[in-house]
Design a protein around this motif. Structure first.
Motif, PDB file in Angstrom:
ATOM      1  N   TYR A   1       8.598  26.910  24.846  1.00 31.93           N
ATOM      2  CA  TYR A   1       8.420  26.304  26.168  1.00 31.93           C
ATOM      3  C   TYR A   1       9.141  27.148  27.222  1.00 31.93           C
ATOM      4  CZ  TYR A   1       7.042  22.151  23.544  1.00 31.93           C
ATOM      5  OH  TYR A   1       6.412  21.276  22.691  1.00 31.93           O
TER       6      TYR A   1
ATOM      7  N   GLU B   1      12.254  20.449  15.964  1.00 30.44           N
ATOM      8  CA  GLU B   1      11.582  19.262  16.513  1.00 30.44           C
ATOM      9  C   GLU B   1      11.639  18.070  15.563  1.00 30.44           C
ATOM     10  OE1 GLU B   1       7.780  20.278  18.134  1.00 30.44           O
ATOM     11  OE2 GLU B   1       7.143  18.186  18.148  1.00 30.44           O
TER      12      GLU B   1
ATOM     13  N   THR C   1      12.431  28.909  21.326  1.00 31.07           N
ATOM     14  CA  THR C   1      11.544  27.885  21.854  1.00 31.07           C
ATOM     15  C   THR C   1      10.234  28.544  22.297  1.00 31.07           C
ATOM     16  OG1 THR C   1      11.300  26.104  23.484  1.00 31.07           O
ATOM     17  CG2 THR C   1      12.426  28.082  24.232  1.00 31.07           C
TER      18      THR C   1
ATOM     19  N   ASN D   1      13.446  20.641  22.497  1.00 32.26           N
ATOM     20  CA  ASN D   1      12.449  21.696  22.654  1.00 32.26           C
ATOM     21  C   ASN D   1      12.852  22.996  21.960  1.00 32.26           C
ATOM     22  OD1 ASN D   1      10.626  20.226  24.276  1.00 32.26           O
ATOM     23  ND2 ASN D   1      11.968  20.509  26.043  1.00 32.26           N
TER      24      ASN D   1
ATOM     25  N   ASP E   1      18.860  20.213  22.319  1.00 25.82           N
ATOM     26  CA  ASP E   1      17.609  20.057  23.064  1.00 25.82           C
ATOM     27  C   ASP E   1      16.432  20.028  22.089  1.00 25.82           C
ATOM     28  OD1 ASP E   1      15.241  20.604  24.630  1.00 25.82           O
ATOM     29  OD2 ASP E   1      16.553  21.304  26.242  1.00 25.82           O
TER      30      ASP E   1
END
Lengths: 186, 177
Positions: free
Chosen positions: A95, B114, A93, A52, A50
């Motif tokens: 988020y 990221e 994360t 994120n 992922d």
């Protein structure tokens, strides 16, 4: 630990009735808390691709290799921690941190993991959980919820007295919470 | 008899060729045609020549000698570098990793965030390292390096490049996390 007995009786045919063949097959599956290890690993696997999330995974073989090439001037306690570690997983994360924190907590089997310490500070929840066999801690699980969500799992023969020192040598977000273990000891 | 020798040579060469994995071959072949991509392949005989150079290095240069001797145990080096090019999609990276794991590669380190992706994998057979593959992608740069050969971890541990590699890894982690 699961043991699954399977008894199979085969009766061949009319002619062979005299010689009934009873085939007993006993399967023992020795699990290492198979179901729970799956739940934590599955949770990591779910988010490891992922975008994120930041994911860090260090395998048992890597720890073994690093312990062999560790420089002589490395702190002896850190050397011993690395030697006894069999894996490290980190998932973090920024988020939806509260949602992930609650989801992660729901995955933990409270029968297998024991809460070692909880720290609440300025809206951040930090929980340390351990899984042990006797006096040996086999897994240290760190959960952080607040401004960031962190799930960190150390597997191996873990010495809490020494692992707090690891925080200073590995510069990864979330590791600083390990210092609380050192504070607890003091 | 001459034909037998030729046949043996072909068989040995094909064995060395098979040490390159299908997943790596596919990945490199798919991406080496991209803009700003550079694919390098160094065969074993060149590395043998480099290793021969260890005989001419001064005794004080232990690190250089170790590196040159190690090159004798490496049968092939392949690199794919994409600088200032299109990012490799995470799906393609995942497929590469899964493919390698299906070919008995073991993941040593994964750092993924990221805009940074670092993977280190190793393939062992009979207590010998047969392949080390490193994949690093950061912003608009991608580097894939794969070494095939037959060496022990003890052959690597005396090299100071480990200290350099650990520094690079720490720097990459600090940038990404």
């Amino acid at each position: 630990m699961y043991t699954l007995p399977i008894l199979i009786t085969i009766s061949i045919n009319e002619k062979m009735k005299k010689f009934n063949l009873v085939l007993a097959l006993l399967l023992g599956i020795v699990g290492m808390s198979f179901g729970q290890a799956d739940a934590i690993e599955k949770y990591f696997s779910q988010y490891q691709d992922d975008e994120n999330f930041t994911v860090v995974y260090i395998s048992p073989k890597m720890f073994s290799m690093v312990s062999k090439i560790a420089p002589d001037d490395m702190d002896q306690d850190i050397k011993e921690v690395i030697k006894d570690l069999k894996g490290l997983r980190i998932l973090t994360t920024e988020y939806n941190t509260e949602a992930f924190y609650k989801e992660a907590k729901s995955k933990i089997n409270t029968k297998e993991y024991e809460v070692l310490m909880t720290v609440r500070d300025e809206g951040t929840n930090v929980e340390f959980l351990v899984k042990d066999t006797g006096d040996i801690i086999n897994e240290l699980l760190l959960l952080v919820g607040g401004d960031e969500f962190v799930m960190m799992s150390f597997v191996g023969n873990i010495d809490l007295n020494k692992i707090a020192k690891l925080a200073n040598s590995i510069d990864i977000d979330g590791m600083e919470h390990l210092e609380n273990l050192g504070d607890k000891k003091n | 008899m001459k034909n037998l020798y030729i046949l043996l040579l072909v068989l040995i060469s094909s064995t060395i060729g098979q040490s390159q994995t299908r997943s790596l071959n596919k990945f490199i072949n798919n991406h080496k045609v991209q803009d700003n991509a550079l694919a390098i392949s160094v065969p074993g005989w060149v590395l043998d020549l480099v290793g021969f150079g260890a005989n001419f290095v001064e005794d004080q240069e232990d690190e250089v000698k170790e590196l040159l001797r190690l090159s004798n145990k490496i049968s092939k080096v392949r690199m794919l570098i994409i600088d200032d090019g299109a990012e490799i999609k995470s799906k393609n990276v995942s497929n590469l990793i899964k493919g390698l794991q299906g070919e008995n590669f073991e993941e040593l380190i994964t750092v993924h965030s990221e805009d940074t992706d670092i993977r280190l994998l190793i393939k062992e057979k009979r207590n010998a390292i047969r392949n080390i593959t490193a994949f690093i992608q950061s912003e608009d740069t991608m580097v894939l390096v794969t070494l095939s050969g037959n060496f022990k971890f003890d052959d690597l541990k005396n090299l100071k490049i480990w200290d350099d590699a650990m520094e690079e890894l720490d720097d990459a982690k600090k940038l990404s996390i």
